[in-house]
Design a protein around this motif. Structure first.
Motif, mmCIF file in Angstrom:
data_model
loop_
_atom_site.group_PDB
_atom_site.id
_atom_site.type_symbol
_atom_site.label_atom_id
_atom_site.label_comp_id
_atom_site.label_asym_id
_atom_site.label_seq_id
_atom_site.Cartn_x
_atom_site.Cartn_y
_atom_site.Cartn_z
ATOM 1 N N ALA A 100 0.855 -1.280 0.125
ATOM 2 C CA ALA A 100 0.127 -0.170 0.002
ATOM 3 C C ALA A 100 1.023 1.193 0.058
ATOM 4 N N THR A 101 1.101 1.913 -1.214
ATOM 5 C CA THR A 101 2.283 3.034 -1.248
ATOM 6 C C THR A 101 1.418 4.331 -1.099
ATOM 7 N N PRO A 102 1.528 5.029 -0.207
ATOM 8 C CA PRO A 102 0.866 6.414 -0.108
ATOM 9 C C PRO A 102 1.309 7.235 -1.256
ATOM 10 N N ASP A 103 0.168 8.016 -1.381
ATOM 11 C CA ASP A 103 0.313 8.821 -2.625
ATOM 12 C C ASP A 103 -0.897 10.080 -2.306
ATOM 13 N N GLY A 104 -0.306 11.083 -1.587
ATOM 14 C CA GLY A 104 -1.214 12.182 -1.073
ATOM 15 C C GLY A 104 -2.291 11.714 -0.130
ATOM 16 N N ASP A 105 -3.500 11.681 -0.394
ATOM 17 C CA ASP A 105 -4.571 11.453 0.092
ATOM 18 C C ASP A 105 -4.976 10.154 -0.194
ATOM 19 N N PHE A 106 -4.221 9.632 -0.896
ATOM 20 C CA PHE A 106 -4.518 7.794 -1.315
ATOM 21 C C PHE A 106 -3.404 7.084 -1.079
ATOM 22 N N PHE A 107 -3.753 5.414 -1.227
ATOM 23 C CA PHE A 107 -2.761 4.515 -1.209
ATOM 24 C C PHE A 107 -2.949 3.764 -2.359
ATOM 25 N N VAL A 108 -1.895 3.429 -3.033
ATOM 26 C CA VAL A 108 -2.099 2.467 -4.324
ATOM 27 C C VAL A 108 -1.678 1.090 -3.976
ATOM 28 N N ILE A 109 -2.655 0.185 -4.047
ATOM 29 C CA ILE A 109 -2.552 -1.010 -3.725
ATOM 30 C C ILE A 109 -1.969 -1.889 -4.950
ATOM 31 N N ASN A 110 -0.885 -2.790 -4.827
ATOM 32 C CA ASN A 110 -0.525 -3.750 -5.859
ATOM 33 C C ASN A 110 -0.162 -4.997 -4.870
ATOM 34 N N GLY A 111 -0.856 -6.358 -5.772
ATOM 35 C CA GLY A 111 -0.431 -7.553 -4.976
ATOM 36 C C GLY A 111 -1.459 -8.602 -5.329
ATOM 37 N N THR A 112 -1.530 -9.703 -4.779
ATOM 38 C CA THR A 112 -2.259 -10.836 -5.061
ATOM 39 C C THR A 112 -2.649 -11.342 -3.676
ATOM 40 N N LYS A 113 -4.086 -11.526 -3.436
ATOM 41 C CA LYS A 113 -4.412 -12.493 -2.366
ATOM 42 C C LYS A 113 -5.095 -13.668 -2.795
ATOM 43 N N MET A 114 -4.800 -14.731 -1.745
ATOM 44 C CA MET A 114 -5.182 -16.158 -2.206
ATOM 45 C C MET A 114 -6.126 -16.604 -1.153
ATOM 46 N N PHE A 115 -7.260 -17.341 -1.760
ATOM 47 C CA PHE A 115 -8.205 -18.031 -0.576
ATOM 48 C C PHE A 115 -9.187 -17.369 0.052
ATOM 49 N N PRO A 116 -9.386 -15.956 -0.114
ATOM 50 C CA PRO A 116 -10.496 -15.397 0.596
ATOM 51 C C PRO A 116 -11.917 -15.913 0.055
ATOM 52 N N THR A 117 -12.745 -16.708 1.247
ATOM 53 C CA THR A 117 -13.848 -17.280 0.823
ATOM 54 C C THR A 117 -14.969 -16.198 0.248
ATOM 55 N N PHE A 118 -15.383 -16.721 -0.895
ATOM 56 C CA PHE A 118 -16.606 -16.104 -1.427
ATOM 57 C C PHE A 118 -16.252 -14.569 -1.767
ATOM 58 N N ALA A 119 -15.167 -14.141 -2.102
ATOM 59 C CA ALA A 119 -14.666 -12.738 -2.366
ATOM 60 C C ALA A 119 -15.423 -12.476 -3.598
ATOM 61 N N ASP A 120 -15.662 -13.309 -4.336
ATOM 62 C CA ASP A 120 -16.190 -13.011 -5.683
ATOM 63 C C ASP A 120 -17.688 -12.363 -5.599
ATOM 64 N N VAL A 121 -18.278 -12.770 -4.426
ATOM 65 C CA VAL A 121 -19.688 -12.185 -4.257
ATOM 66 C C VAL A 121 -19.823 -11.443 -3.161
ATOM 67 N N ALA A 122 -18.843 -11.118 -2.170
ATOM 68 C CA ALA A 122 -19.002 -10.286 -1.230
ATOM 69 C C ALA A 122 -19.045 -8.872 -1.643
ATOM 70 N N ASP A 123 -19.596 -8.057 -0.841
ATOM 71 C CA ASP A 123 -19.892 -6.586 -1.081
ATOM 72 C C ASP A 123 -18.612 -5.625 -0.953
ATOM 73 N N PHE A 124 -17.586 -6.264 -0.069
ATOM 74 C CA PHE A 124 -16.341 -5.583 0.002
ATOM 75 C C PHE A 124 -15.305 -6.609 0.903
ATOM 76 N N VAL A 125 -13.990 -6.064 0.807
ATOM 77 C CA VAL A 125 -13.035 -7.008 1.290
ATOM 78 C C VAL A 125 -12.414 -6.350 2.485
ATOM 79 N N GLN A 126 -12.155 -6.929 3.448
ATOM 80 C CA GLN A 126 -11.116 -6.453 4.547
ATOM 81 C C GLN A 126 -9.860 -6.922 4.193
ATOM 82 N N LEU A 127 -8.953 -6.050 3.391
ATOM 83 C CA LEU A 127 -7.851 -6.056 2.719
ATOM 84 C C LEU A 127 -6.481 -5.801 3.598
#
Length: 398
Positions: A159-186
């Motif tokens: 999570a690279t800081p960029d002013g008031d934002f963060f730029v996220i780069n990477g891969t997560k494996m095996f979060p259950t049902f993330a394809d149908v969840a409304d949001f992710v705790q990343l």
């Protein structure tokens, strides 16, 4: 140590006991061949987008049970009082779950809001917390990665800081049902940090540019974890849950809180499986003689698991450090459940191997519990670390 419930909590337990007897147990034949997705609470994420008539039929049954439970005041048990819940103790929650596990119908009380979401502040409360409490939104937990496996301290998502934002780069494996969840705790780390340092938790909405679901992975346990990819995904700093760089504590709080529930559920499932074994050998004197000692051994172990789980829950209620207790429960519970079901399959013989047989289904799910939310090897590592942190004086008793 006092595991007894207060009068109010005992009344709650009795109400759940009646609900299980009157509402769930009569439905057990109906759920004997239910789709695998109806296992635990996570079906709420998957089935809402299904067009399968059979899944919709079971969903209707579950929704009817929910309405009945809400009408009896058996919902929002673990929700803090400030959000309209009962906020019952950990010991009381264990007692309620113990009653629910007396039935094989996979119904749970409440929407099971991720405990770390109670750290939401400002607009996050209306956008994420309240909808989860009401059951309008579901979330996924984005922690594990391809390279880090079960050790999140090795995560590489940045999570690279960029002013008031963060730029996220990477891969997560095996979060259950993330394809149908409304949001992710990343969980991601700040650049230049390692280990537990710099880990930060973000709330990221499904559909955010730069966030994609690479694939959904079917498993033997019926769940479908995903692979998530983040490519220059920009998140405003308002999406940070808790403090920047302080996400490790949130990760540990989420995992620790779930492990006592794992314990009492494994206890309930083990008891149901042993009852099946009892029925298999009841009218066969030779079989009774052959298996009696092992049945007795497992009965003793399941009672030990129950006591260990209640002890951990009691310590959690006293605000004590329960990391080692949670690891003990997770390890003992999942390993015991696996051995009990393996034994039951040995008693049942070839008939128990049929794909839709209760024992075969239970075996698939039991094997998965030894891996998800911290595999057995990680639990042993936590226990070992606690042993040497506190010194090995306790071993002098041996």
């Amino acid at each position: 140590m006092e595991f007894r419930l207060s009068a109010q909590e005992e009344n709650l337990r009795k109400n759940v006991e009646r609900f299980v007897r009157d509402q769930l147990i009569p439905l057990e034949p109906e759920f004997a061949n239910a789709p695998d997705i109806f296992e635990g609470s996570r079906w709420k994420s998957r089935v809402k987008s299904s067009e399968d008539p059979e899944i919709k039929r079971y969903l209707g049954i579950m929704e009817d049970l929910r309405r009945k439970a809400e009408a009896q005041g058996l919902w929002h048990l673990d929700v803090p009082q400030q959000y309209g819940g009962l906020e019952v103790s950990n010991v009381a929650l264990i007692s309620v779950t113990e009653e629910l596990e007396k039935s094989s119908v996979p119904f749970e009380l409440g929407n099971h809001v991720s405990n770390i979401l109670y750290g939401c502040t400002g607009e996050q409360i209306e956008k994420y917390l309240w909808p989860c409490i009401r059951g309008e939104k579901t979330s996924a937990f984005g922690l594990s990665e391809p390279a880090s496996g079960a050790d999140p301290s090795m995560m590489q998502t940045t999570a690279t800081p960029d002013g008031d934002f963060f730029v996220i780069n990477g891969t997560k494996m095996f979060p259950t049902f993330a394809d149908v969840a409304d949001f992710v705790q990343l969980f991601a780390r700040l650049p230049g940090t390692s280990g537990r340092d710099g880990v930060t938790c973000f709330l990221i909405d499904t559909g955010t540019p730069g966030y994609s679901v690479a694939r959904s992975i079917a498993t033997i346990a019926g769940s479908e974890p995903c692979e998530l990819v983040f490519e220059n995904c920009r998140l405003h700093k308002s999406q940070v849950l808790g403090e920047i760089g302080k996400g490790w504590a949130l990760n540990q709080a989420w995992l620790g809180a779930r492990r006592f529930q794992v314990g009492i559920r494994a206890h309930g499932k083990s008891a149901r499986v042993l009852r099946i074994v009892r029925d298999l050998v009841r009218h066969d004197e030779n079989a009774r003689d052959r298996w009696a000692s092992r049945i007795g051994h497992f009965l003793g172990e399941t009672e030990a698991l129950r006591t260990l789980t209640y002890l951990g829950a009691w310590k959690a209620d006293q605000k004590l450090d329960v990391r080692a207790e949670a690891a003990n429960v997770k390890l003992f519970a999942t390993e015991l459940l696996h051995r009990v079901i393996d034994f039951a399959l040995e008693v049942a013989g070839p008939s128990g191997l049929r794909k839709n047989h209760f024992l075969a289904r239970a075996f698939r799910h039991a094997r998965a519990t030894r891996i998800v939310e911290g595999p057995s090897e990680i639990q042993r590592h936590i226990i070992q670390r606690a042993l040497f942190r506190e010194g090995i004086a306790g071993l002098e008793l041996l």
